[in-house]
Every structure is written in C-alpha cells, then in structure tokens.
Write a protein that holds these residues in place. Sequence first.
Motif, PDB file in Angstrom:
ATOM      1  N   ASP A   1       0.107  -1.321  -0.118  1.00  0.00           N
ATOM      2  CA  ASP A   1       0.042   0.259   0.071  1.00  0.00           C
ATOM      3  C   ASP A   1       0.654   0.722  -0.304  1.00  0.00           C
TER       4      ASP A   1
ATOM      5  N   ALA B   1       3.030   1.909  -2.860  1.00  0.00           N
ATOM      6  CA  ALA B   1       3.423   1.462  -3.945  1.00  0.00           C
ATOM      7  C   ALA B   1       2.444   3.245  -5.373  1.00  0.00           C
ATOM      8  N   GLN B   2       3.683   3.464  -6.044  1.00  0.00           N
ATOM      9  CA  GLN B   2       3.021   4.119  -7.322  1.00  0.00           C
ATOM     10  C   GLN B   2       2.503   2.921  -8.667  1.00  0.00           C
ATOM     11  N   GLN B   3       2.024   3.049  -9.413  1.00  0.00           N
ATOM     12  CA  GLN B   3       0.941   2.108 -10.295  1.00  0.00           C
ATOM     13  C   GLN B   3       1.816   0.334 -11.300  1.00  0.00           C
TER      14      GLN B   3
ATOM     15  N   GLN C   1      -4.809   2.766  -9.291  1.00  0.00           N
ATOM     16  CA  GLN C   1      -2.992   1.619  -8.569  1.00  0.00           C
ATOM     17  C   GLN C   1      -1.812   1.870  -8.108  1.00  0.00           C
ATOM     18  N   GLN C   2      -2.107   3.083  -7.761  1.00  0.00           N
ATOM     19  CA  GLN C   2      -1.179   4.280  -7.195  1.00  0.00           C
ATOM     20  C   GLN C   2      -1.861   3.539  -5.331  1.00  0.00           C
ATOM     21  N   THR C   3      -1.301   2.554  -4.900  1.00  0.00           N
ATOM     22  CA  THR C   3      -1.767   2.017  -3.984  1.00  0.00           C
ATOM     23  C   THR C   3      -1.526   3.317  -3.096  1.00  0.00           C
ATOM     24  N   ILE C   4      -0.775   3.652  -2.501  1.00  0.00           N
ATOM     25  CA  ILE C   4      -0.119   5.070  -1.895  1.00  0.00           C
ATOM     26  C   ILE C   4      -1.420   6.328  -1.430  1.00  0.00           C
ATOM     27  N   MET C   5      -1.900   6.524  -2.583  1.00  0.00           N
ATOM     28  CA  MET C   5      -3.025   7.088  -2.356  1.00  0.00           C
ATOM     29  C   MET C   5      -3.977   7.472  -2.006  1.00  0.00           C
TER      30      MET C   5
ATOM     31  N   LEU D   1      -4.135   5.410   0.863  1.00  0.00           N
ATOM     32  CA  LEU D   1      -3.542   5.168   1.922  1.00  0.00           C
ATOM     33  C   LEU D   1      -3.733   6.892   2.593  1.00  0.00           C
ATOM     34  N   ILE D   2      -3.047   7.606   2.112  1.00  0.00           N
ATOM     35  CA  ILE D   2      -2.710   8.772   2.751  1.00  0.00           C
ATOM     36  C   ILE D   2      -4.377   9.874   2.139  1.00  0.00           C
TER      37      ILE D   2
END
Lengths: 147, 147, 147, 147
Positions: free
Chosen positions: C46, C48-50, D18-22, D24-25
């Motif tokens: 979680d 990560a980027q794409q 697909q950017q899972t970090i987005m 998360l934050i």
Amino acid sequence: MKPLNPSFAEEVARSFAQQTIMALIGAELSLVEPGIVEISLPYRSDLAQQYGYLHAGIVTTIADSACGYAAYSLMPPGSEVLSVEFKVNLLRPATGEQFLARAEVIKTGKTLTVARADVFGISNAAERKQIAVMQATIICLQKDSQE
Amino acid sequence: MKPLNPSFAEEVARSFAQQTIMALIGAELSLVEPGIVEISLPYRSDLAQQYGYLHAGIVTTIADSACGYAAYSLMPPGSEVLSVEFKVNLLRPATGEQFLARAEVIKTGKTLTVARADVFGISNAAERKQIAVMQATIICLQKDSQE
Amino acid sequence: MKPLNPSFAEEVARSFAQQTIMALIGAELSLVEPGIVEISLPYRSDLAQQYGYLHAGIVTTIADSACGYAAYSLMPPGSEVLSVEFKVNLLRPATGEQFLARAEVIKTGKTLTVARADVFGISNAAERKQIAVMQATIICLQKDSQE
Amino acid sequence: MKPLNPSFAEEVARSFAQQTIMALIGAELSLVEPGIVEISLPYRSDLAQQYGYLHAGIVTTIADSACGYAAYSLMPPGSEVLSVEFKVNLLRPATGEQFLARAEVIKTGKTLTVARADVFGISNAAERKQIAVMQATIICLQKDSQE
C-alpha cells in the motif's frame, strides 16, 4: 511586492556593476522592478560548449544573478545577498543571437527568499524560445553578521 | 566502472578543447579516468561576483563540464552528451587561489547518467575547502538522433 | 563531527516518534550518530506507485527525515529543524523487501545545514542497490523565533 | 498543449487508481487536462512531521504524482512514465485543512518532459497559501523497452 529599500534599483545596479564576470561575458542588467530582474546576454562564440551552444554554466550565471538581484530588490537596506542553492533544467539546446534571463521572486522571508528564473534564447530579433528554468534559494545576511 | 569506448580519454580531451568557454575563463582538464573527471580553474578577478568570490555560475560551469565528461567517459563510441539538469548547493563563499571540480558518476544508464561533483577552493597551495556540491543528470544521444 | 547537544540521540528519537507519518508507513529509526542518521522501511503493497514500486514520495519521506535528523543531531539544544528544500534523483525502480535511507551531513552552518541521503532497496536479506540520492538544505530555528 | 492519446484522461485515472499510496493517504485526482493535473489531499493527523505540519515527503508525494500525470497526459498511447528527478522548495510550514498540488508541463520531449507543481494549503474552505514548489523531470518509456 513592495520594496523595503527605496533605492533598491540603484543598489541592484551598483552591485551588478561589481560582478566582474558580467563584463567578461558581456551581460547587462536590462530590467529591475521590485521582485523582478532581467539580464541580457548577446551570444558570443567564446561562451560555448562543445557543439557551439551557450554553455549551461553561462546560462546559469545570468539566471543566478537575476534570481539573486530579484531577491535583493526586496531586502531591507544594509542587506547582503548570497545564493544558497539552485536547480536548473536545460529545456533545449541554448541557441540564439541573444539570451534573456528573467527572474521573479516566489516567496520572501526574513532570512531566505525563493525565486525562479526563465531563460530564453532569442533569434531573428523577436522569436523567443525558453531554454532553461531555474528554481533558487537566496539568503539575506545583515552586514557584519556573516553565516 | 568500465569504459565502453577505449579512446574515452582522447574523446573527452577533444570535446573539452571545443568548449570555448573553458579557454575564456582559464579552466583546464586535470584528470580523466573512467567515470571520474577533474577540472581546475585558477582564480581571476574578472570571474567574480559582487564581493570578489568566484561567481556561482562559474563554479557551476566547471562542475557541469566535469559531470558531463565523467558521464561521457563511460558512454559508447559515437555518443553525444548534454546536461539535462543539475542542482548546486553553495556551501561556503567561493574563495581560493585555485578551484577544482571533481565529478564522479553515481549511476549509468543507456539514456541517462547521474553524477555528482564536489568543488573545492584551494589556498596556500594545499589547504582545500569544499565550496559547492552538484547533483546532475546527463543524457546520452546517439549522433543523428537528437531529442 | 562533534555534537553540540549531549542528548542528541534522545532528541532525535523523541522527535522521530512525533512524526506520525512514520508510524503510518512503518518506518523506523535504525541509526543515530553525530551527523549520520538511518531510517528503515519494509516494503508494503500500500506504499506503491502504479507499477508496484515504492512511490518516489515515500522514498523522499524517509530520505527527508533522515537528512533532517542528521542535521538536527549536530544542532545546539533548543533548536527546531525544518527542511528548506531537497532534490532527489531516482536511480532505479524502487524495488526491494526493505528500504534504507542513510543521510550524512556535508556542511553545517549556524543557520543552514546541507546533507545528502542515499536510499537503498534491499532484497534477499542482503543484496543492496542504490535507488535514490537526495541533496538537501535544512534550517535551524531557535525556539520562539520562527522565520 | 495537444494530447497524443485521445483517452489520456481515462489512462491517467486508471493509473492513479493503481497508486496504492494515494488510497493510504487519502489523496484524490481532482483535475486532468492536457498537460495539467491536480491532486487533492485532506489533512490528517497521521500524515504529519514532528510539529503537526504535513510531512514534506507527503507534500512531495502528491506533487510528484501530479507532475508525472501532467506529463503522462501528453504522451502517446502505450507509454510508461517514471520520475527521473525532482526538486522541492518548502515555502511555508505545510498547514491547512486541505492540500492541493497543481502541476503543469513546461516542456515536452520525445524522451523527457519537464513539469512544475505548486502545492497549496487551504484553510477555511477558501484561503489558499502556496506551501511548496516542485520542478521535475519525467521520462517516457515505451512498453517493453525499459531503461
């Protein structure tokens, strides 16, 4: 932006005249407004890198002084100005008969100022292409209190 | 790091000799090894900013060429080299009788190379102080295929 | 480098514990020496980027805190620390089971400190590849005298 | 600027998802136009540095993705996008109920794109202060031809 030093334009011109490198490369101060400074440089074949383009270090020389003086134009009387750091992206080969670095202050602070400069190559007297962009941090030192 | 071009040292020297700005400011190529290049510059009073220090743009000029040639020394024959961008921190006022920019490649790639340069001011023939650090990105172009 | 604050290690640990983002992403302070700080981060899907690589912003998050605390470790008691600016080169796709940001101070000053961080991706418990390099400027503020 | 990929907006949205970090934050894509992308982020107390401001790495996370997608919006179909490097100036403490990163492409190229992002902190639903500025280089890779 409002200047804190009423004689900011004279101060910038006086300081610029002390930058001996400007005379060596043929650069001139072409605009001084509060928070905005432009420096012009005609192309010369002795300012080039290996392919005849203006050397990135000379692009940087005029951009750095433009940023420093844009910052200086907003500083209180008795200030000294030094570059802390800068970052330059070279966008295109630096070709042109004339170059112009135009700097604007993005954010002033008591100690640090952030400025940006766009550098253009100008051909045929009018056609203007952006060849570089600088993002810079400048420090204001009070005389007699060097970092 | 292993050079892909057996005549890398001659290529660097040949290209450096074409950088007319180096003659103007008096800079010399003082070391060329695979991935490492040094450029020396004696102080001259016509290279200065307003307080007499070497102008940050001239610090950048030798650091940028050092990074570019450090990258070029590892590129295959027939390559052309251009600076993409760099960032410079000015660590101290640039004083010294002599300046030395020493660049080393951090990471090579087919297209992009990342290099770092440390710039030193040298006084009394030996005392060396670091005055700047550059982090730079350099692109390798194959001749006849410009970006 | 010599610390001015004898309890620098406790101060760094106490401040790090207040950075709530570190708990959110799972980062830990793994080394604190005068002028040197390391932060570790296990990969999590979680963050990560794409393409599944660690996002460059998270690479930056640990590198920035490592630089800030490396600087802070050398500041006098009662200092506050803030990032002024940083520049990051992403050297390779950020893959690994674990990441490590190691920062070292390059130059201290009363007001400004310059630091560098190398960020590594670690696979198979031991194989270490450098994925990023940061060059950063940090400011020291005395409490009750904000910029 | 004219998009080369007619479905650029869908491509950006699909990649952003697909950017899972987005997730998360809690960041969201709030604008996608050719060469311009905005990302919004509500403040949360678990995204903070030691004084409760939004951590500079999270400021960078949204600015980097905004720059990357602004670049991506102008790339031909079948492109992959990666950050090469960026530089961020932190202009003010990152306070606000909401943050907005707005990126614009400065220069496109076949391989490299240069973009800038301004990041704002927004308070009381409307008052907007610029807290950071990023200057970034992005690379376009054709699928199956990784650097």
